[in-house]
Design an enzyme around this catalytic site. Structure first.
Site, mmCIF file in Angstrom:
data_model
loop_
_atom_site.group_PDB
_atom_site.id
_atom_site.type_symbol
_atom_site.label_atom_id
_atom_site.label_comp_id
_atom_site.label_asym_id
_atom_site.label_seq_id
_atom_site.Cartn_x
_atom_site.Cartn_y
_atom_site.Cartn_z
ATOM 1 C CG ASN A 1 42.962 31.389 15.941
ATOM 2 O OD1 ASN A 1 43.418 30.319 16.341
ATOM 3 N ND2 ASN A 1 41.694 31.725 16.072
ATOM 4 N NE ARG B 1 41.062 31.103 20.200
ATOM 5 C CZ ARG B 1 40.292 30.148 19.728
ATOM 6 N NH1 ARG B 1 40.463 29.711 18.495
ATOM 7 N NH2 ARG B 1 39.349 29.638 20.464
ATOM 8 C CG HIS C 1 33.889 31.361 23.810
ATOM 9 N ND1 HIS C 1 32.729 30.629 23.933
ATOM 10 C CD2 HIS C 1 34.395 31.070 22.597
ATOM 11 C CE1 HIS C 1 32.539 29.915 22.842
ATOM 12 N NE2 HIS C 1 33.546 30.172 22.004
ATOM 13 N NE ARG D 1 32.164 22.795 19.577
ATOM 14 C CZ ARG D 1 32.832 23.885 19.909
ATOM 15 N NH1 ARG D 1 32.994 24.211 21.167
ATOM 16 N NH2 ARG D 1 33.350 24.654 18.979
ATOM 17 C CD GLU E 1 36.921 35.371 20.479
ATOM 18 O OE1 GLU E 1 36.317 35.309 19.391
ATOM 19 O OE2 GLU E 1 37.007 34.433 21.267
#
Ligand code: ADP
Length: 402
Positions: free
Chosen positions: A7, A91, A180, A241, A385
């Site tokens: 990643n 990813r 996601h 966020r 993941e």
């Protein structure tokens, strides 16, 4: 087969090496501060102590070289030589409309990922540097890419279009993509298998709540709608966020505070959410602790955070004309019984009843946290993941070799 999962971010690179025979993690680690003179590599091989080294790592090629040195190190390593690693999976945050599933890396795939740089300027260029760095260090090794957006490509146009001039979609592909996706797909499959029902028969909402957070409505086993939008800023309130706000706030604040576009973008992405409201932290553990000590701003942040998750669950129940399964996953969703309770408390009208003692149990396995009588089954399903990336890579590379 041993598969290396990468990643790659702009200044960091996380990795895990999997043995696909039993899906065990042979080693994992991360390189931080790429591009600086004191980059840090933290590495841990199965059954061996964690090691840390500080050196100058100026680019991703050097970062991958360093990772391979760690993985093959006689003392701290996990394999005798690089040739034991047979495939690499990456990813990729944004697959646009081009990628509806994971694919093997080819020159065409690389070109298409480049074409998507505009849609994810912070992420996709860094992922591409990761792919190129592997090519340089491990010539001819097969690579695969797994996209955060792919699962959501099944959304109908009523979900993915924004009510703004259509020309913006045609010219610039302005639409909802959702993120996601690997996690939502994995936990929905795990939840269905835990319940012993076909995924296609369930009306499910999955809540991936970590630093970033999104809810997805899953109907007929497919993503029907999701809370993140063209970028990962839309939807739920997150660590830093804002999630959903009135878009007119942007020009208003730019005008009043004399902010540039970059500044307002940074405000909404990095200085909003739980951090801004609590004034304490973006981390749910710290906010929860402060709340329990009586801090009113922390309580407000927590309440707003939970309220916004609940609103999305309610909206998606309406979108699907019902809900029978609610899933919590990721850092907050898996670990904060307090948050799950706060979300579920307002959902009793759906026939949802949380079992407090089940909700309090901690486990790494999928588990039911609603009562036996609850019409909506509520589950906690740990996400993984990296494992999904390793599995997709293994499947694609094995198929390509036949
Ligand atoms: P990322 O989006 O970076 O992958 P994670 O899924 O790891 O994030 O989630 C990070 C969040 O999970 C943080 O807000 C952290 O506080 C929260 N978290 C982790 N453990 C716990 C816990 N035991 N209780 C409450 N929140 C937790």
């Amino acid at each position: 087969m041993k598969v290396l999962v990468i990643n790659a971010g702009s200044s960091s690179l996380k990795y895990q090496l999997y043995n696909m025979v039993d899906e065990s993690v042979l080693a994992s680690g991360r390189v931080e501060r790429i591009g600086m003179d004191s980059s840090i590599v933290t590495h841990e091989a199965e059954g061996k102590p964690e090691v840390r080294s500080v050196s100058e790592i100026l680019d991703h090629v050097t970062a991958v070289k360093k990772v391979l040195e760690m993985l093959t190190h006689p003392e701290h390593g996990a394999v005798a030589s690089m040739s034991e690693i047979e495939a690499v999976g990456h990813r990729i945050v944004h697959g646009g409309e081009s990628f509806k599933s994971s694919v093997v890396v080819t020159p065409e795939v690389k070109l298409e990922i480049r074409n998507l740089f505009d849609l994810a300027p912070l992420h996709n260029p860094a992922h591409m540097m990761g792919i190129m760095a592997v090519e340089t260090n491990m010539p001819n090794i097969p690579q695969a890419v797994v996209f955060d957006t792919a699962f959501h490509q099944t959304m109908p146009d009523t979900s993915y279009l924004y009510p703004i001039p259509r020309v913006l979609y045609r010219r610039h592909k302005v639409r909802r993509y959702g993120f996601h996706g690997t996690s939502h797909q994995y936990v929905s499959e795990q939840a269905a298998s835990y319940l012993g029902k076909p995924l296609e028969s369930l009306k499910m909402v999955s809540c991936h709540i970590g630093n970033g957070a999104s809810c997805t409505a899953i109907l007929d086993g497919k993503s029907f709608d999701t809370s993140m939008g063209m970028t990962p800023l839309e939807g739920l309130m997150m660590g830093t966020r804002s999630g959903d706000i009135d878009p007119a706030i942007v020009p208003f604040v730019m005008n009043k505070e004399e902010l540039t576009l970059t500044e307002v973008n940074s405000m909404l992405n990095k200085h909003s959410g739980m951090m801004a409201i609590s004034g304490i932290s973006s981390d749910m553990r710290e906010v929860s602790e402060a709340m329990e000590e009586g801090d009113r701003n922390a309580k407000l942040a927590f309440d707003m955070y939970a309220y916004r998750v609940r609103k999305y669950v309610g909206a998606y129940a309406a979108a699907m004309n019902g809900i029978d399964t609610l899933v919590f996953t990721a850092g907050v969703g898996e670990n904060s019984s307090l948050l799950r309770k706060a979300v579920c408390e307002g959902l009793t009208f759906l026939g949802l009843e949380l079992d407090e003692s089940r909700n309090a149990v901690r486990s790494k396995e999928p588990r039911l946290i609603s009562t036996d009588e609850s019409r909506v089954k509520v589950l906690v399903v740990p996400t993984n993941e990296e494992l999904i990336i390793a599995r997709d890579t293994y499947r694609l590379i094995t198929a390509a070799a036949q």
